[in-house]
Design a protein around this motif. Structure first.
Motif, PDB file in Angstrom:
ATOM      1  N   GLY A   1     -17.028  -4.770   2.750  1.00  0.00           N
ATOM      2  CA  GLY A   1     -16.431  -4.348   1.493  1.00  0.00           C
ATOM      3  C   GLY A   1     -14.974  -4.730   1.399  1.00  0.00           C
ATOM      4  N   SER A   2     -14.295  -4.134   0.401  1.00  0.00           N
ATOM      5  CA  SER A   2     -12.895  -4.487   0.179  1.00  0.00           C
ATOM      6  C   SER A   2     -11.984  -3.664   1.090  1.00  0.00           C
ATOM      7  CB  SER A   2     -12.525  -4.255  -1.286  1.00  0.00           C
ATOM      8  OG  SER A   2     -12.377  -2.882  -1.539  1.00  0.00           O
TER       9      SER A   2
ATOM     10  N   TYR B   1       0.793  -1.223   0.000  1.00  0.00           N
ATOM     11  CA  TYR B   1       0.000   0.000   0.000  1.00  0.00           C
ATOM     12  C   TYR B   1       0.833   1.285   0.000  1.00  0.00           C
ATOM     13  CZ  TYR B   1      -4.219  -2.700   0.431  1.00  0.00           C
ATOM     14  OH  TYR B   1      -5.261  -3.575   0.172  1.00  0.00           O
TER      15      TYR B   1
ATOM     16  N   THR C   1      -9.058  -2.455   0.321  1.00  0.00           N
ATOM     17  CA  THR C   1      -8.407  -1.363  -0.391  1.00  0.00           C
ATOM     18  C   THR C   1      -9.228  -0.072  -0.279  1.00  0.00           C
ATOM     19  OG1 THR C   1      -7.464  -2.953  -1.939  1.00  0.00           O
ATOM     20  CG2 THR C   1      -7.465  -0.648  -2.620  1.00  0.00           C
ATOM     21  N   ASN C   2     -10.527  -0.169  -0.505  1.00  0.00           N
ATOM     22  CA  ASN C   2     -11.379   1.019  -0.389  1.00  0.00           C
ATOM     23  C   ASN C   2     -11.401   1.543   1.047  1.00  0.00           C
ATOM     24  OD1 ASN C   2     -12.004   0.785  -3.081  1.00  0.00           O
ATOM     25  ND2 ASN C   2     -13.936  -0.299  -2.726  1.00  0.00           N
ATOM     26  N   TYR C   3     -11.503   0.623   1.991  1.00  0.00           N
ATOM     27  CA  TYR C   3     -11.535   0.997   3.405  1.00  0.00           C
ATOM     28  C   TYR C   3     -10.227   1.675   3.810  1.00  0.00           C
ATOM     29  CZ  TYR C   3     -11.904   0.545   8.483  1.00  0.00           C
ATOM     30  OH  TYR C   3     -11.935   0.797   9.830  1.00  0.00           O
TER      31      TYR C   3
ATOM     32  N   TYR D   1      -8.023   3.171   1.888  1.00  0.00           N
ATOM     33  CA  TYR D   1      -7.891   4.472   1.215  1.00  0.00           C
ATOM     34  C   TYR D   1      -8.664   5.547   1.976  1.00  0.00           C
ATOM     35  CZ  TYR D   1      -7.899   7.992  -2.456  1.00  0.00           C
ATOM     36  OH  TYR D   1      -7.733   9.160  -3.163  1.00  0.00           O
ATOM     37  N   SER D   2      -9.905   5.266   2.297  1.00  0.00           N
ATOM     38  CA  SER D   2     -10.737   6.237   3.012  1.00  0.00           C
ATOM     39  C   SER D   2     -10.187   6.529   4.397  1.00  0.00           C
ATOM     40  CB  SER D   2     -12.170   5.715   3.148  1.00  0.00           C
ATOM     41  OG  SER D   2     -12.725   5.488   1.892  1.00  0.00           O
TER      42      SER D   2
ATOM     43  N   LYS E   1      -6.801   8.550   4.107  1.00  0.00           N
ATOM     44  CA  LYS E   1      -7.052   9.922   3.665  1.00  0.00           C
ATOM     45  C   LYS E   1      -7.734  10.726   4.774  1.00  0.00           C
ATOM     46  CE  LYS E   1      -8.542  12.604  -0.262  1.00  0.00           C
ATOM     47  NZ  LYS E   1      -8.984  12.560  -1.646  1.00  0.00           N
TER      48      LYS E   1
END
Length: 161
Positions: free
Chosen positions: A51-52, A11, A54-56, A58-59, A62
């Motif tokens: 969910g995935s 990541y 990667t999305n978690y 990233y959020s 950020k």
């Protein structure tokens, strides 16, 4: 995802992309460290049913970086000092500051004229006992007596508050 070093390696490009998208150019190492901590926290709090990762991640990363940017900008806004060229240098006799003198004299109610002279000379003009004695043409012990009496009365009046 059991091994955090593998997770960091996987990541790191995403972290750099987020740092770039937020235009973080100052204290980049500190924000990178914050992003790594956020990645670790995301790993601990991740629920695969929602969910995935990667999305978690990233959020989560950020969001943490945005919070840190807000804290950092608030800190800098409260602690920025102007360049020396904008500093105003005040020289001379500070007894010309009427507000300071007026505020100090408000505490001197109930003091004799000589005790008030000592308070003003000591706190506004920053004179020593010897300097005050020389200026008033009295003995040092007389000025010390004014001082003792003034301090005693001031302490008594301030104890009422």
């Amino acid at each position: 995802m059991d091994n955090f070093e593998e997770l960091v390696e996987q990541y790191t490009p995403m972290i750099h992309r987020i740092l770039h998208s937020l235009s973080i150019y100052r204290n980049k190492d500190e924000f990178h460290q914050t992003a790594l901590i956020a990645l670790w926290e995301a790993q601990l709090g991740f629920d695969p049913q929602k969910g995935s990762f990667t999305n978690y991640a990233y959020s989560y990363i950020k969001g943490k970086l945005l919070l840190e940017l807000t804290k950092s900008s608030r800190y800098e806004a409260g602690n920025v000092y102007p360049n020396e060229e904008y500093w105003e240098v005040v020289e001379g006799d500070y007894s010309d500051i009427p507000l300071e003198r007026e505020q100090l004299l408000s505490y001197c109610e109930g003091l004799t004229k000589k005790e008030t002279k000592w308070v003003v000379a000591a706190f506004v003009e920053d004179l020593s006992v010897k300097e005050m004695a020389a200026r008033e043409k009295v003995s040092v012990s007389a000025v010390k007596q004014w001082k003792l009496s003034a301090l005693k009365k001031l302490r008594a009046s301030l104890a009422l508050y």
